[in-house]
Design an enzyme around this catalytic site. Sequence first.
Site, mmCIF file in Angstrom:
data_model
loop_
_atom_site.group_PDB
_atom_site.id
_atom_site.type_symbol
_atom_site.label_atom_id
_atom_site.label_comp_id
_atom_site.label_asym_id
_atom_site.label_seq_id
_atom_site.Cartn_x
_atom_site.Cartn_y
_atom_site.Cartn_z
ATOM 1 N N ASP A 193 0.636 1.360 11.891
ATOM 2 C CA ASP A 193 0.032 2.659 12.267
ATOM 3 C C ASP A 193 0.320 2.614 13.702
ATOM 4 O O ASP A 193 0.558 1.739 14.564
ATOM 5 C CB ASP A 193 -1.398 2.913 11.746
ATOM 6 C CG ASP A 193 -2.311 1.889 12.409
ATOM 7 O OD1 ASP A 193 -1.958 0.820 12.428
ATOM 8 O OD2 ASP A 193 -3.452 2.376 12.971
ATOM 9 N N HIS A 515 6.170 -1.882 6.196
ATOM 10 C CA HIS A 515 5.338 -0.975 6.250
ATOM 11 C C HIS A 515 4.902 -0.761 7.814
ATOM 12 O O HIS A 515 4.162 -1.327 8.525
ATOM 13 C CB HIS A 515 3.936 -1.439 5.575
ATOM 14 C CG HIS A 515 2.971 -0.109 5.563
ATOM 15 N ND1 HIS A 515 2.900 0.939 4.740
ATOM 16 C CD2 HIS A 515 2.108 0.266 6.400
ATOM 17 C CE1 HIS A 515 1.929 1.716 4.903
ATOM 18 N NE2 HIS A 515 1.486 1.324 5.860
ATOM 19 N N GLU A 569 2.928 -5.366 5.698
ATOM 20 C CA GLU A 569 2.815 -4.330 6.947
ATOM 21 C C GLU A 569 3.051 -5.591 8.158
ATOM 22 O O GLU A 569 2.873 -6.934 7.870
ATOM 23 C CB GLU A 569 1.397 -3.871 6.874
ATOM 24 C CG GLU A 569 1.205 -3.031 8.289
ATOM 25 C CD GLU A 569 -0.184 -2.257 8.388
ATOM 26 O OE1 GLU A 569 -0.965 -2.514 7.191
ATOM 27 O OE2 GLU A 569 -0.258 -1.676 9.111
#
Length: 587
Positions: A193, A515, A569
């Site tokens: 993110d 990810h 991730e």
Amino acid sequence: MRSSLFLCSKGVQSRRKLLESVLLACFLFSPAALAHGAETAQLAIKVDQVGYPLNSPKVALVSAPATAFEVRRSSDDVVVFKGKLTAAKADPDTGDKVQAADFSALKQVGRYYLEVPGVGRSWNFAVAPDVFEHTYYMAMRGFYGQRCGTAVDMGPEFPGYSHPACHLHGEFSPTSGTKGLRDNIGGWHDAGDYGRYMVNSGITTGTLLWTWEIFGRKIKNISLHIPETGNGTPDILNEARWNLEWMLKMQDSDGGAWHKQTSEHFPAFIAPEDDKLPSEVIGTGAAPFKSSCATADLAVVGAIAARVYEPYDPAFAKQALEAARRAWAWTEKNPDVAFHNPPGITTGDYGSNSCQDERLWAAAELARTTGEAQYNDFFLKNYAQFLPSLDSPPGEDWKSTGSMGLWAYALSPRKDVDAKVVKTIRERTLAAARNVVERTRANPYHVSLKATDYVWGSNGVTAEYGMCLLIANLFQPDASFVDAARDDLHYLLGRNTFSLSWVTQVGEHPYQHPHHRPSGSGRQPGPWPGLLSGGPNKDREDAVLAALPKDTPPARIYADQLASYASNEICINWQASLVFLLAGELP
Ligand SMILES: [Zn+2]
């Protein structure tokens, strides 16, 4: 005990809501194009796809029945070594039967592959004294690729891996106790993110600064080709400063540090420059608005920075130390302000029940930097409760920094440290390291992980084991510690059940679908380079892993899929442990 929800497992529920858009983004990918044929045979031969240092043990692993092997030179297929495979050992963690091919006697620089009659050939790998230098370079450049608030360009090695300045709109959330706009340059995107989180920044930046302090001689002259290169400061410190500057900006005028700066919720899988959600400084939502763990972590990195930047930029070193002192003072008044997402915020928590371990680390670093009694006293009053974290390594991660605090104290060159305490810390670290070495040697894959270690971020756990072993080696040099740490590195770089390099764009068979929003945006032909995957996760905390067959052994519960945030991730904290391990294994 570590919880299974740690490291980058910072916002599972909100991530689940994203799954649909993630799965949609998955269809944008085509399967990775592999450079070689006969893929099945190759996957049964596991080598470190980067390679082996010239004078170190050299072992490849084979998970198909065979008796002998040859090492051949890649350029002309000439056989340079012949050997017998060891007897097969059953490995319950993977379900594989593993045989070892030991070619340690090969001591000639070059590029090679294994040929195993009846199985096939392996990926190519190198033998060289500085074989991990380029991987160190790639892993450090991985941080550069995560820079926020600026344009990023990975340069001619990776043409097209660039983006314009991102997340330029910063503001204070009402939860911060402050209002208004804010300049938003600095820091690294935390993981897949685009958020920036003080607590994870603390362990990450602290680990990188330690890498410099401990292994500076080995990495001093490695240029990272970043915008600051050539300014007279070593590049690892240039890169770490990018994040430090952001951390310093997260300190309020009263000395406390806000917990994070993120959007209110995670954005879709879009490129960083396309994410137009405001980047908000987020507080606890009620006085004193800042959190104790974030503030103690600021004290940690400020105290280390004061030491390491002193020769290069004394003014910055002074600024960092002042910030650290003010942060410490804030935690004296507010030792236990926990952070939980305020209403309306769904990005990662990085929450912790106690900030005493962060404070212990801060006290140790401040004592080491300043020699002042107040910090030393706090350390001596509080260290004993954290000693057990040394006994069951790896004891260091974003949530548990007690080991880092203990080691910081024991590594201090100051004359006024308590010698008895230092001896205890050293002895317990060494005893634990000896156990890890024994276990690593007995493991068919020569990795330090136990079956229970295959949790969220298990590749980070692997690198942390390597870090513990290299710290033990500082206390008492022992080749078995360095060898076991290197075994953990070999595991990450391809000597694992999947025959997969878990660093993007490193080795001939690296994973392809992290990810990671910049990689998942589809703007570049492959994943952004130099990034470590989270790795196998027996707790199956996403839909992809949950759908794997029930009897899958723990080390195989992994999917190279964008949607598998619980196993694939990337994250800056385990990236930093990888950098430490790589630097430690340089000549
Ligand atoms: Zn950004």
